[in-house]
Motif scaffolding. Sequence first.
Motif, PDB file in Angstrom:
ATOM      1  N   GLN A  91       0.875  -1.256  -0.035  1.00  0.00           N
ATOM      2  CA  GLN A  91      -0.005   0.097  -0.049  1.00  0.00           C
ATOM      3  C   GLN A  91       0.846   1.255   0.078  1.00  0.00           C
ATOM      4  O   GLN A  91       0.409   2.364  -0.369  1.00  0.00           O
ATOM      5  CB  GLN A  91      -0.797   0.053   1.250  1.00  0.00           C
ATOM      6  CG  GLN A  91      -1.998  -0.894   1.149  1.00  0.00           C
ATOM      7  CD  GLN A  91      -2.901  -1.065   2.379  1.00  0.00           C
ATOM      8  OE1 GLN A  91      -2.613  -0.661   3.513  1.00  0.00           O
ATOM      9  NE2 GLN A  91      -4.147  -1.568   2.242  1.00  0.00           N
ATOM     10  N   GLU A  92       1.943   1.117   0.541  1.00  0.00           N
ATOM     11  CA  GLU A  92       2.781   2.476   0.628  1.00  0.00           C
ATOM     12  C   GLU A  92       3.894   2.196  -0.530  1.00  0.00           C
ATOM     13  O   GLU A  92       4.078   3.651  -0.862  1.00  0.00           O
ATOM     14  CB  GLU A  92       3.727   2.213   1.874  1.00  0.00           C
ATOM     15  CG  GLU A  92       3.162   2.278   3.178  1.00  0.00           C
ATOM     16  CD  GLU A  92       2.411   0.856   3.544  1.00  0.00           C
ATOM     17  OE1 GLU A  92       2.786  -0.001   2.987  1.00  0.00           O
ATOM     18  OE2 GLU A  92       1.603   1.070   4.409  1.00  0.00           O
ATOM     19  N   ASN A 137       7.179   6.429   4.208  1.00  0.00           N
ATOM     20  CA  ASN A 137       7.314   5.109   3.423  1.00  0.00           C
ATOM     21  C   ASN A 137       8.334   4.656   2.942  1.00  0.00           C
ATOM     22  O   ASN A 137       8.632   3.407   3.090  1.00  0.00           O
ATOM     23  CB  ASN A 137       6.043   5.299   2.361  1.00  0.00           C
ATOM     24  CG  ASN A 137       4.695   5.772   3.004  1.00  0.00           C
ATOM     25  OD1 ASN A 137       4.385   5.475   4.332  1.00  0.00           O
ATOM     26  ND2 ASN A 137       3.675   6.437   2.399  1.00  0.00           N
ATOM     27  N   SER A 156       2.735  -5.350   5.096  1.00  0.00           N
ATOM     28  CA  SER A 156       1.948  -4.399   4.498  1.00  0.00           C
ATOM     29  C   SER A 156       0.646  -5.585   3.927  1.00  0.00           C
ATOM     30  O   SER A 156       0.948  -6.680   3.314  1.00  0.00           O
ATOM     31  CB  SER A 156       2.140  -3.433   3.417  1.00  0.00           C
ATOM     32  OG  SER A 156       3.307  -2.733   3.965  1.00  0.00           O
TER      33      SER A 156
END
Length: 699
Positions: A91-92, A137, A156
């Motif tokens: 997601q990052e 991130n 994640s």
Amino acid sequence: MDKNTLLGLLLMAAVIFGFTWLNSPSEEDIAAAKAQQEQLAAEQERQVKEAAEKALRPDSVSASERSSVANAVKMVGVTDTATNAVSFKTQEVNLSVSGESVTGTVAAADTVISIDKLMNNDFTGLSLAQSKAAVENLRKVITDAAQFRDFARHMSGTEEYVTLQNDVLELKLSTKGGRIADAMLKDYYSYINGDTANIHVFRPEHSNYNFTFTTASQQRFGTHQFYFTPIVENDSTVTMKLNFANGGYWGIRYTLPKGSYVTKMEVVQSKMDAYLPANMATIEFNIAQNLIRTEEGRTFEERQSAIYYKYVGESPKDLESMGDDEKSLEQRVKWFAFKSQFFSAVFIPKTSFTSANLKSKVIKNSDVLKVYDAQSVLDYSSKDENPISIDVYFGPNLYPLLSDLDDQIVSENDKDLHLTSLVPLGWPIIRWISTLIIIPVFHFLGGFISNYGIIILLLTLFIKLIIFPFTYKSMMSQAKMRVLAPEIKEINEKYPGQENAMKRSQKTMELYSRVGASPFSGCLPMILQMPVLIAMFWFFPSCIELRGQSFLWASNLAAPDVIFTLPFSIPWYGSHVSLFCLLMTVTNVIYTRINMQNQPGNDSMPMMKWMMYLMPVMFLFFFNDYAAGLSYYYFLSLLITIVLTWVFRRCVDEKKVRAQMMENAKKPKKKSGWIARLEEAQRQQQAALRQQQGKGKKK
């Protein structure tokens, strides 16, 4: 001041006033000047803000961090065998490495920034919050790769749930941590605050467990930090996996057979010696749970909720249930259980826990009863394909069910699990009565009668039948004592006062010896009945079969039968009124009065008389919080005893009893050793008393 000087001053003032008036700005000039000043102030404010943001902006991605990005992606990413490129997507970040070139994007709050711009600290068009998020991130990728290495790719993800169920139990497995997040019992319901939802032995918001690794470099990380991939193998088996680059994996396989409350939890792995130290001999298994109330009566629910545990080869033990407690178990533990009054979560490894530390904390004035915590250690090898196997029981504390589990669960080093200890039945001799008589009869009756009020009635009659010989013996003894009332009264009148107490007692014992009566002959049958009464006292609060079972006005025989609630609380009694408890108290008072009438000489002991009446009142306070089933049983037992006493009084001819006793008095009577010793002790005491009185007179 002369005239010329004054005139000069006036001319100078006129010139200055005229010059000022001629050069004063217009309204347009004033507005323009004001706008220019505001523009200048805004520009100065913008410059100050930009300077502050520039000072705070995290745009200092260092050279060492930039050089670490490619290695980090290679370490945690997935290699494309066709292009040999390594990609890593969460997601990052969404990064790809080919050779030493890094491409892709990094999330910057609600937008993204290219890795090229981020590596060059170019935050054009980004706000302070966005640029900070982007740098954080990127640093997270580098930090996770350094700390978790190959496990970092699983840091994640999105939490999802997979359902595994049979006809009695439903489990929700979470991809976050690969754990059982929720365990719901389909046949049992909560009765707290009118809630009739299913019982959840585990809840996502109140329960958690994880395996914790310790690497050779003393780095620690737990499975609760990772996102697993669910693999549904069949209707009864789901495996939660962490996959690695070389085809290796680490996972937890859950198997739930049909009709069973036991879930098999197995650690499955392949090629993990490439990622974990070969000398890693143990792994931690940690569990925490907030125990939520499910019963109407908090007092007994709290009293019977505790952490239980069993050492290998020993009997089960438990932590303190009425207060905070902690226990460090340094030897091998076969199992431990997070237990409530009627339900338990039990963890039973195939081998054993090498050690464990258990904690229990009581929470007052809350729907959370207690906080449980268990930190345990298991044997582990990164080379074994199935290094750990744990049977997890999520289910009711039902005696027959727990008894059968000893045969169902395979144990390598302890053949008898003693899981029935989760049903508290009292001391060993009391427990034998419950397990050999009460529980079998109770379940036999439950096999063809659905009304548990009727079952308790029949069980009470059965128990009364068993102990009837003792009851008859006691009643006959009372009858003998009752017919001796005139003789006892005569002795009391002949030897009145405290100074004649010894003589009065001696004459009374002589009377008993002559006629073949004893005040103690009725006590032994009562004592022999006590284990049964105590067994019932333990049995009913632990009997899960009574949960939710209604009878007459009681909606739940496993909870107090509250008929109304007082607007105030009475110390030791509470604010609710239990009708079965009241009925039990009334019958107890009546039974006490009948017994007092059967005892001769009570008028000489008024204090003892009031003490006898005080006991039923104390039971009223003691039993008000107890299960309605228990109060109902004692009410029935006392009522039946009163009826038996009445029948006995009608059927037994006391005149014949008295005549027989008078005949016994005429026969030569050999004194028993106990009576002889008692009379000898009385004579010695009486002689000592006379001697002491004689010395007093001489003085």
